[in-house]
Design a protein around this motif. Sequence first.
Motif, PDB file in Angstrom:
ATOM      1  N   GLU A 119       0.916  -0.953   0.407  1.00  0.00           N
ATOM      2  CA  GLU A 119       0.188  -0.421   0.032  1.00  0.00           C
ATOM      3  C   GLU A 119       0.984   1.484   0.229  1.00  0.00           C
ATOM      4  O   GLU A 119       0.403   2.181  -0.694  1.00  0.00           O
ATOM      5  N   LEU A 120       2.066   0.755   0.388  1.00  0.00           N
ATOM      6  CA  LEU A 120       2.606   2.390   0.964  1.00  0.00           C
ATOM      7  C   LEU A 120       4.052   2.482  -0.267  1.00  0.00           C
ATOM      8  O   LEU A 120       4.007   3.854  -1.283  1.00  0.00           O
ATOM      9  N   THR A 121       3.963   1.775  -1.387  1.00  0.00           N
ATOM     10  CA  THR A 121       4.468   1.570  -2.099  1.00  0.00           C
ATOM     11  C   THR A 121       4.031   1.926  -3.874  1.00  0.00           C
ATOM     12  O   THR A 121       4.762   1.870  -5.264  1.00  0.00           O
ATOM     13  N   ARG A 122       2.677   1.242  -3.616  1.00  0.00           N
ATOM     14  CA  ARG A 122       2.318   0.663  -5.246  1.00  0.00           C
ATOM     15  C   ARG A 122       2.175   2.501  -6.087  1.00  0.00           C
ATOM     16  O   ARG A 122       2.098   2.052  -7.132  1.00  0.00           O
ATOM     17  N   ASP A 123       2.138   3.611  -5.364  1.00  0.00           N
ATOM     18  CA  ASP A 123       1.694   4.544  -6.369  1.00  0.00           C
ATOM     19  C   ASP A 123       3.342   4.741  -6.711  1.00  0.00           C
ATOM     20  O   ASP A 123       2.925   5.396  -8.390  1.00  0.00           O
ATOM     21  N   ALA A 124       3.950   4.816  -6.494  1.00  0.00           N
ATOM     22  CA  ALA A 124       5.748   5.246  -7.065  1.00  0.00           C
ATOM     23  C   ALA A 124       5.616   3.934  -8.097  1.00  0.00           C
ATOM     24  O   ALA A 124       6.581   4.215  -8.724  1.00  0.00           O
ATOM     25  N   ALA A 125       5.210   3.158  -7.291  1.00  0.00           N
ATOM     26  CA  ALA A 125       5.089   1.094  -8.420  1.00  0.00           C
ATOM     27  C   ALA A 125       4.499   1.572 -10.311  1.00  0.00           C
ATOM     28  O   ALA A 125       5.212   1.450 -10.790  1.00  0.00           O
ATOM     29  N   LEU A 126       3.475   1.693  -9.552  1.00  0.00           N
ATOM     30  CA  LEU A 126       2.802   2.143 -10.441  1.00  0.00           C
ATOM     31  C   LEU A 126       2.830   3.692 -11.889  1.00  0.00           C
ATOM     32  O   LEU A 126       2.818   3.236 -12.639  1.00  0.00           O
ATOM     33  N   LYS A 127       3.563   4.562 -11.211  1.00  0.00           N
ATOM     34  CA  LYS A 127       4.085   5.555 -11.397  1.00  0.00           C
ATOM     35  C   LYS A 127       5.519   5.748 -12.759  1.00  0.00           C
ATOM     36  O   LYS A 127       5.783   5.706 -13.479  1.00  0.00           O
ATOM     37  N   GLY A 128       6.437   4.280 -11.875  1.00  0.00           N
ATOM     38  CA  GLY A 128       7.597   4.419 -12.517  1.00  0.00           C
ATOM     39  C   GLY A 128       7.323   3.067 -13.150  1.00  0.00           C
ATOM     40  O   GLY A 128       8.006   3.170 -14.742  1.00  0.00           O
ATOM     41  N   LEU A 129       6.775   2.362 -13.484  1.00  0.00           N
ATOM     42  CA  LEU A 129       6.239   1.385 -14.211  1.00  0.00           C
ATOM     43  C   LEU A 129       5.677   1.608 -16.472  1.00  0.00           C
ATOM     44  O   LEU A 129       5.981   1.464 -16.782  1.00  0.00           O
ATOM     45  N   THR A 130       4.618   2.776 -15.504  1.00  0.00           N
ATOM     46  CA  THR A 130       3.986   3.841 -16.887  1.00  0.00           C
ATOM     47  C   THR A 130       4.533   4.641 -17.031  1.00  0.00           C
ATOM     48  O   THR A 130       4.769   4.894 -18.421  1.00  0.00           O
TER      49      THR A 130
END
Length: 186
Positions: A119-130
């Motif tokens: 939950e704490l890293t998913r936004d950054a992971a989504l942005k990075g993967l995008t």
Amino acid sequence: PASAGSAVFMGAVGDICAFLQSAVQHEYSRVVFEGLRVTGSLFYALSEPSNGTVSPANMTKLPGLVQVVYDKLCKVDIDQEVKQCAILTSAALVNLAIPTSAEKIDSFLQIFADRLNNELTRDAALKGLTLVALNTQADGQPGALIPITRTGAFLPAFFDLLKKTERQLHLNTLECLEALTRRYPQ
């Protein structure tokens, strides 16, 4: 003149990399965060405008810095801002073809997949993967297709994220999914 400044900058890349490597390995999280942020900017500054990748001459100055960024990406027991910045800096690394082998790219992206479940890293992971999937150059044109060999590995996490009730999370997940399906239709 700009060219004289560029020559001075390019001549100091090795020293800058050594300084940033030290910052990323620092004991204080704020210094590490800023070191990672500036490292991501340095990677983009070293990219060639013609193809959006780092030149072979500059690539030889980066292995130590690349390794400390990867080490920070792998850590789970570090400051939250540092984790998020390590993900985004790693996305810059992958975008600029700094890890040249498909296996190395897979190792970065596997960590991104793992971070999607937190939950704490998913936004950054989504942005990075995008960012990796879109891989646009400075002029807005698509860059080289990065070899993402296991796009299906992200689907279970995407489906889980889309079941959550957070509107922004849905939007970020759909944006990432769209970027992947446009660039990687197979």
